[in-house]
Design a protein around this motif. Sequence first.
Motif, PDB file in Angstrom:
ATOM      1  N   GLY A  78     -17.792 -19.114   5.637  1.00 53.71           N
ATOM      2  CA  GLY A  78     -17.915 -20.565   5.509  1.00 53.71           C
ATOM      3  C   GLY A  78     -19.382 -20.907   5.460  1.00 53.71           C
ATOM      4  N   VAL A  79     -19.734 -21.820   4.554  1.00 54.74           N
ATOM      5  CA  VAL A  79     -21.120 -22.252   4.443  1.00 54.74           C
ATOM      6  C   VAL A  79     -21.171 -23.710   4.878  1.00 54.74           C
ATOM      7  CG1 VAL A  79     -23.051 -22.581   2.858  1.00 54.74           C
ATOM      8  CG2 VAL A  79     -21.469 -20.669   2.523  1.00 54.74           C
ATOM      9  N   PRO A  80     -21.870 -24.011   5.984  1.00 53.43           N
ATOM     10  CA  PRO A  80     -21.893 -25.388   6.480  1.00 53.43           C
ATOM     11  C   PRO A  80     -22.818 -26.275   5.646  1.00 53.43           C
ATOM     12  CG  PRO A  80     -23.231 -23.970   7.885  1.00 53.43           C
ATOM     13  CD  PRO A  80     -22.629 -23.099   6.820  1.00 53.43           C
ATOM     14  N   GLY A  81     -22.705 -27.590   5.856  1.00 47.86           N
ATOM     15  CA  GLY A  81     -23.638 -28.517   5.214  1.00 47.86           C
ATOM     16  C   GLY A  81     -23.060 -29.139   3.959  1.00 47.86           C
ATOM     17  N   PRO A  82     -23.806 -30.118   3.412  1.00 51.81           N
ATOM     18  CA  PRO A  82     -23.317 -30.876   2.240  1.00 51.81           C
ATOM     19  C   PRO A  82     -23.085 -29.998   1.023  1.00 51.81           C
ATOM     20  CG  PRO A  82     -25.624 -31.387   2.727  1.00 51.81           C
ATOM     21  CD  PRO A  82     -25.113 -30.595   3.876  1.00 51.81           C
ATOM     22  N   LYS A  83     -23.873 -28.927   0.877  1.00 50.41           N
ATOM     23  CA  LYS A  83     -23.677 -28.015  -0.245  1.00 50.41           C
ATOM     24  C   LYS A  83     -22.701 -26.907   0.148  1.00 50.41           C
ATOM     25  CE  LYS A  83     -27.566 -28.423  -3.325  1.00 50.41           C
ATOM     26  NZ  LYS A  83     -27.004 -29.660  -3.881  1.00 50.41           N
ATOM     27  N   GLY A  84     -22.055 -27.111   1.286  1.00 52.63           N
ATOM     28  CA  GLY A  84     -21.260 -26.048   1.884  1.00 52.63           C
ATOM     29  C   GLY A  84     -19.943 -25.796   1.187  1.00 52.63           C
ATOM     30  N   GLY A  85     -19.192 -24.893   1.768  1.00 54.66           N
ATOM     31  CA  GLY A  85     -17.918 -24.497   1.198  1.00 54.66           C
ATOM     32  C   GLY A  85     -17.646 -23.069   1.614  1.00 54.66           C
ATOM     33  N   TYR A  86     -17.086 -22.302   0.694  1.00 56.52           N
ATOM     34  CA  TYR A  86     -16.716 -20.933   1.018  1.00 56.52           C
ATOM     35  C   TYR A  86     -17.332 -19.974   0.022  1.00 56.52           C
ATOM     36  CZ  TYR A  86     -13.252 -23.475   3.698  1.00 56.52           C
ATOM     37  OH  TYR A  86     -12.638 -24.332   4.565  1.00 56.52           O
ATOM     38  N   LYS A  87     -17.613 -18.789   0.497  1.00 52.43           N
ATOM     39  CA  LYS A  87     -18.107 -17.727  -0.385  1.00 52.43           C
ATOM     40  C   LYS A  87     -17.331 -16.460  -0.075  1.00 52.43           C
ATOM     41  CE  LYS A  87     -22.761 -17.491  -1.157  1.00 52.43           C
ATOM     42  NZ  LYS A  87     -24.192 -17.694  -0.893  1.00 52.43           N
ATOM     43  N   PRO A  88     -16.989 -15.689  -1.112  1.00 47.69           N
ATOM     44  CA  PRO A  88     -16.335 -14.402  -0.850  1.00 47.69           C
ATOM     45  C   PRO A  88     -17.365 -13.421  -0.298  1.00 47.69           C
ATOM     46  CG  PRO A  88     -16.738 -14.674  -3.199  1.00 47.69           C
ATOM     47  CD  PRO A  88     -17.190 -15.934  -2.534  1.00 47.69           C
TER      48      PRO A  88
END
Length: 177
Positions: A59-69
């Motif tokens: 999981g990538v936090p912050g406004p540009k966040g989301g998920y990465k494999p």
Amino acid sequence: MSSIELTDSQRKILNELVNLSREQEGAVKGETIAEAVERNPGTIRNQMQSLKALQLVEGVPGPKGGYKPTATAFEALDLQDLDEPAATPLHHEGEKLENVNVQEINLTSVHHPELCRAEIHLQGSARDFHEGDSVVVGPTPLSKLTIEGTVDGKDETASVLILKIDGMKAPSEEPSH
């Protein structure tokens, strides 16, 4: 290496994440994945928790966040849809490696040919490669591209080699008479 059993739903979500993360730089939003697999974002969030627990997703936090494999995600999918993973041969110091497969080739700084680098993502270990080693990648299954280069660096945890490109050949470049 133990193989990770994924449910069809997890595999579909992970596959989508892998594809989306290739198309766009950076993390992929849960909503984007939800749209792609036609599920609601809540379902995706729950699935992502279990995929995180399996260490297939970060999981990538912050406004540009989301998920990465993670690198493990690729192994888990083993890009398992391929009956026969398309083998791109790899030669190291002139010797063809049998137990290493090239998963992906990313070319960087193509605009500056003298700075041209290639990132070679291996299925297998980058442990035995050292700076200054000569490597030949290819021919690739579709474009029959061959890249000759010198190892300039590596990321062992992700099994990535950074090559300084010495030459690239595509088969269409027949010598003209």
